[in-house]
Design a protein around this motif. Sequence first.
Motif, short mmCIF file in Angstrom:
data_model
loop_
_atom_site.label_atom_id
_atom_site.label_comp_id
_atom_site.label_asym_id
_atom_site.label_seq_id
_atom_site.Cartn_x
_atom_site.Cartn_y
_atom_site.Cartn_z
N TYR A 23 46.79 10.02 29.24
CA TYR A 23 46.54 11.46 29.27
C TYR A 23 46.57 11.96 30.70
O TYR A 23 47.11 13.01 31.01
N LEU A 24 45.98 11.17 31.58
CA LEU A 24 45.96 11.53 32.99
C LEU A 24 47.40 11.65 33.51
O LEU A 24 47.73 12.57 34.26
N ALA A 25 48.25 10.73 33.09
CA ALA A 25 49.64 10.75 33.51
C ALA A 25 50.30 12.07 33.13
O ALA A 25 50.98 12.70 33.94
N ALA A 79 50.99 18.13 19.97
CA ALA A 79 50.40 16.94 19.35
C ALA A 79 49.00 16.69 19.89
O ALA A 79 48.07 16.39 19.14
N VAL A 80 48.84 16.87 21.20
CA VAL A 80 47.52 16.66 21.80
C VAL A 80 46.55 17.75 21.34
O VAL A 80 45.39 17.49 21.05
N LEU A 81 47.08 18.96 21.27
CA LEU A 81 46.26 20.10 20.84
C LEU A 81 45.65 19.81 19.48
O LEU A 81 44.47 20.04 19.24
N GLY A 82 46.46 19.29 18.59
CA GLY A 82 45.96 19.00 17.24
C GLY A 82 45.19 17.71 17.16
O GLY A 82 44.47 17.47 16.21
N GLY A 83 45.34 16.85 18.15
CA GLY A 83 44.71 15.53 18.10
C GLY A 83 45.77 14.49 17.87
O GLY A 83 46.24 14.30 16.74
N ILE A 84 46.15 13.79 18.94
CA ILE A 84 47.31 12.91 18.80
C ILE A 84 47.00 11.75 17.86
O ILE A 84 45.89 11.26 17.81
N GLY A 85 47.99 11.36 17.10
CA GLY A 85 47.79 10.33 16.09
C GLY A 85 47.45 10.93 14.74
O GLY A 85 47.42 10.26 13.73
N ASN A 86 47.23 12.25 14.73
CA ASN A 86 46.79 12.93 13.53
C ASN A 86 47.92 13.86 13.06
O ASN A 86 48.29 14.80 13.75
N ILE A 87 48.49 13.57 11.91
CA ILE A 87 49.69 14.27 11.48
C ILE A 87 49.42 15.75 11.20
O ILE A 87 50.14 16.64 11.68
N ARG A 88 48.33 16.02 10.48
CA ARG A 88 48.00 17.41 10.20
C ARG A 88 47.78 18.17 11.51
O ARG A 88 48.21 19.30 11.69
N GLY A 89 47.12 17.50 12.44
CA GLY A 89 46.84 18.11 13.73
C GLY A 89 48.12 18.49 14.46
O GLY A 89 48.21 19.56 15.06
N ALA A 90 49.12 17.62 14.40
CA ALA A 90 50.38 17.90 15.08
C ALA A 90 51.02 19.17 14.52
O ALA A 90 51.57 19.99 15.26
N VAL A 132 42.96 21.66 27.04
CA VAL A 132 42.64 20.91 25.83
C VAL A 132 42.15 19.52 26.20
O VAL A 132 41.12 19.04 25.71
N LEU A 133 42.87 18.88 27.11
CA LEU A 133 42.49 17.51 27.46
C LEU A 133 41.14 17.46 28.15
O LEU A 133 40.37 16.52 27.97
N LEU A 134 40.86 18.48 28.92
CA LEU A 134 39.59 18.44 29.65
C LEU A 134 38.40 18.73 28.76
O LEU A 134 37.36 18.10 28.89
N PHE A 135 38.57 19.68 27.87
CA PHE A 135 37.39 20.09 27.11
C PHE A 135 37.35 19.50 25.72
O PHE A 135 36.30 19.40 25.10
N LYS A 136 38.48 19.14 25.19
CA LYS A 136 38.48 18.53 23.85
C LYS A 136 39.53 17.43 23.84
O LYS A 136 40.59 17.57 23.23
N PRO A 137 39.25 16.32 24.55
CA PRO A 137 40.29 15.31 24.76
C PRO A 137 40.87 14.75 23.47
O PRO A 137 41.97 14.22 23.50
N THR A 138 40.17 14.84 22.38
CA THR A 138 40.76 14.30 21.16
C THR A 138 41.34 15.40 20.29
O THR A 138 41.66 15.19 19.13
N GLY A 139 41.52 16.60 20.88
CA GLY A 139 42.23 17.65 20.18
C GLY A 139 41.39 18.35 19.14
O GLY A 139 40.22 18.05 18.93
N LEU A 140 42.02 19.36 18.48
CA LEU A 140 41.27 20.18 17.53
C LEU A 140 40.78 19.37 16.35
O LEU A 140 39.68 19.57 15.86
N PHE A 141 41.61 18.44 15.89
CA PHE A 141 41.23 17.68 14.70
C PHE A 141 40.78 16.26 15.02
O PHE A 141 40.52 15.48 14.13
N GLY A 142 40.77 15.91 16.26
CA GLY A 142 40.34 14.56 16.65
C GLY A 142 41.46 13.56 16.48
O GLY A 142 42.38 13.76 15.69
N GLU A 143 41.40 12.49 17.26
CA GLU A 143 42.37 11.42 17.09
C GLU A 143 42.18 10.85 15.70
O GLU A 143 41.08 10.81 15.18
N ALA A 144 43.27 10.37 15.13
CA ALA A 144 43.18 9.83 13.78
C ALA A 144 42.14 8.71 13.76
O ALA A 144 41.44 8.52 12.80
#
Lengths: 257, 352, 238, 316
Positions: free
Chosen positions: B141-143, D253-264, D298-310
């Motif tokens: 993420y940092l990258a 993808a990060v915004l929704g929570g990467i790894g999370n399909i619905r989030g993407a 997004v990364l700073l305040f909600k690093p796992t995105g809106l829906f969280g990492e899967a």
Amino acid sequence: MTKLLEVNNLTMEFGGVVALKEVNLHVSAGEIAALIGPNGAGKTTVFNVVTGYYQPTKGDVLLNSKSVLGLKSNKIARLGLARTFQNIRLFGDMTALENVMTGSDSRNKVGLVGSIIGTSRSRQEESLSHSRAAELLNFMGISHRSGQLARNLPYGDQRRLEIARALALEPKVLLLDEPAAGFNPQEKVELGELIKKIRDAGFAVLLIEHDMSLVMKISDRVSVLDFGQKIAEGTPSEIQNNQKVIDAYLGVVDNAS
Amino acid sequence: MSSIKIAFSKFNLRDSFGAWWENATKKQRIAFRVLLIGFFYALPFLDNPILGTPETNFQSVLFYPLAVYVAMAVGLNIVVGKSGILDLGYVAFFAIGAYTHAILGTFYGVSLWFNIILGAAFAMIAGVILGLPALRLRGDYLAIITLGFGEIVRIVALNLEITGGAAGIAGIPAPPNIFNVTFDVLDPKPHYWLMLTFIMLVVWMYIRLGKRRPGRAWEAIREDEDVAEFMGVETTKYKLWAFILGGAIGGGAGAIYSSQVASILPDYFTLNVSILVLACVVFGGMGNIWGVVAGAILLEYLPEKLRFLSETRILFFGLLMVVMMNIRPDGLFPRKKREKVYDKVTGQEISR
Amino acid sequence: MLLEINDLKVSYGKIQAIKGISLNIKAGEIVTLVGANGAGKTTLLKTISGILKPAAGVIKFDGKDIQGIAPHNRVLEGLCQAPEGRGIFPGMTVLENLEMGKYARKDWKSELSEDIERIYTLFPRLKERQSQAGGTLSGGEQQMLSIGRALMSRPRLLLLDEPSMGLAPMFIQQIFKIIREIQSQGVSILLVEQNAAQALSCANRAYILETGNIVKEGAGKDLLNDDAIKKAYLGTGA
Amino acid sequence: MDFSILWTEFFGLTLDGIVVGAIYALVSLGYTLVYGVLRLINFAHSEIFMIGTFTSLGLSIVFGFTGLEEPLGIVLFLLVFLVMALASGIVSGMSAVLLEFVAYRRLRRRGASRLSSLISAIGASFFLVEFYRLTTESKDWDFPRMLSKDPIFSISSAYFTLDKIIILLGAFGLMFGLDRIINKTRLGRGIRAVSQDEKTAILMGVNVDRVISFTFLVGGVLAGFASTFYMLFYESTKFNVGFLLGISAFTAAVLGGIGNIRGALVGSFVLGLIQQYSSVVLGYNWRDVVTFVILVFVLLFKPTGLFGEALQRARV
């Protein structure tokens, strides 16, 4: 005896699963306290909460009667809590001496500019760190390894180096997570002596260990965890004859047998 | 494939040189250093068919890309190589330094001597603003964040009036003469010497830091950040130090660069620059300063020397990064993992 | 002989976790492996499943050396494991978790409902929860799911790693009852346990493991009162 | 800053935001799927998309549509478009599989650090961009207008043209298809299993190598289809087309929570809309800065995105 480390009503939940439930523990000055319990009882979780890696769901952790809850791990370490790891985690590409010196980083104050210029204070701190590290390696009986890379050390010396690195923090309480894992009986005896020597040097010890003969031989007090709850506490002989503990380890035989 | 791998792993210049260095006397070592430094200062006069670059001006190649990229690679090495923080937006610091001198030098008449320091300072400030929040994040993420930062700086330069927009800034002044040496667009030699001096200062600084408290902390963080934290190492502080120190070096190099080229535009500061610097660090050997210097020299010199490479060099660099990571993940000259000898009482290193 | 292990040695880096173990399991048996933490029990199961590679020794399943078979293909041979910590896929429903048990077969959809019904008969609780996400189950339910999922592959040898770990006593008794029921359906079981009392009373034969070596072997009930057990768990003082 | 256009053009911007978001969604799914199974940001995914745009372009040249003056009839267009989309999907899909094989597989088997894998990914990305830069002569390549862009109907300032309708229908169709693949097929289950618990997946008989190849294939095919939609909408491509689009899709993808399909999916539409609105308010030049700033925040305040990492991984 003054209580150096106190754990009060500690509860830890991971996504609804209760890993620790209202656990009370303490470590007093000058003692070796042991924490035992079957696999998955929550022993390492206690270490991770106490050292600030996890935030507990409920409860408090006091170091020298002051709460360390919410502090960063490095801050808690500076306040006097150093640990080792169940599966050895050394800085493999650094020499043994450098590993120990990392442990004493927090005792130094010189900043970036001072380090570049090489102020007299920086030189003093550096030479003190070096000699302290050499002393600790000597104390742990591995001074002949000082220049070797940590990853190349024999297994037993790696365990000792981890302890030396933790001691470099000059902690009030030393947390040892299964220090005897992988040792043969002879090595375990030697380790036991070493831990006693550490206590006698003025460090209180909290020990997680599975080898009961070791625990029973060196501990002043034993606490037993099962299902994240403390089920017993007492002297080694009390614990060995406690039916609850025997049941926790061997299991209860139900009438089916 | 495997035969290539064997050939690669057997080739280890550092070890054979290291053996010589270990056994050399103090006098030999000083002599070697003096000769080496002398050689680099004399390089602009050694324009001959063997060393020289046939289709480009050798003296100007020495400044750009060679010296400029060496300086940046040395700076980025502190971040990526020494501390293990993947920074994909390093060009941002370079650009900040370059624009500092371009704006203050051209419009306000501030001398380059101040602007090197100011450029480095502004880059450090930018590093703090970005680093304080961002350095808490996990590596990949940092990258991405740093990559974003690099692009933001470029786009901002493209859209602001003071930076001259897409046309950039021209007529950036060179510093006044010192010791009868004239700094001039047409003669790249003085700027080359200046950059070389800057590099030597940085390398000197790096070596001192490496042996002391910050160097050990950076290495510990690179190896296992969690454990470093448990051992009382203030990981966030040290990462920030690495980040802003690397940034300051980029900023200083940028200021010198803009003084030599006399005009800059946002297009000079694309992601490609960040990636090329990273390639130098990775190729040379992350964390080993001499490897990184050698890597930067090789990667920047070869395309100029071998004309056919210069058009396709980013193509080759991309390939090289993939191959390197697969075959020699530690680079061509990996960082030293050598054993040392310490005094049993003082714990000081005893040199053999 | 269903499973035959000969002089097996396994190391993690420099630690030798298993120092030359030989054991065997006959078809239809429950064999248990008991011993304190760190004795090498889980390591042995991981090696049988192929997750870990042995440094030396032979593992024969049904007379066939399985060393060359990739871990993911060992399920098709009839070996399936309910791993330590249960290994539930937290984002899949109970039903989907069960279906994963048949993943190894290309024709996983054939007789799927029959297989699932079979598991539901064994664990009626799972049927009630079938559309719930695996991660939201209680520990005991997860353990049932883990065993049920392994049974979906119709194994000949079921490997169970600490099925009682972290479970309340009531659940533990239930799990052991089910283990015996599975045996009665003709599945052989290798049971790794810390809960020695339960494991020994349920097993046909048992091996006691201490720091990578087998220190005792015998019929389960005979070992129940053996001093070696207490020593292995509570140290010499007991 | 000019908010008045935002109000007058609101519906038009919203429609375009959704169309752009649909394209982002198809690309961001590739990031998210690969991250799920490998815990790796597939840096070269944007180049997989770029390869797709040139595949579509190449086919338009092969079919002799360069400089087309009259749009094609709807039936012929749909046929041609389907061929293009399929071809781009196949080429991008195969490229993604090859990419995994060349740049990641060895490193993964050796258990290399994330830094190494990421650098390898960056290298692969640069190789592909440069390869296309050199072979396409760094030019902007125009895609012929094969379809009339006269609006069919409009709602306020939202003009529904045929291309937008096709993209929306196509993208939603693909998303539905992906949902079926992930949830109902054997390899789809394998993807979910590996991303939730790789070790147990192996014990259940999942061939992790094959599942990873399949993940790259699916992500690549989606990016390939997205590239054809992109060409239909923007009608131009260049060797570096993947960069900004990739950043946007990754941000989504990060915004929704990467790894999370619905989030993407949600992240993509949100980002598409924000970009459209902000480009009229702040000016088009600042659009990408807005994207980056959103990513940073997004990364700073909600690093796992809106829906969280899967999946949250436990450490220590």
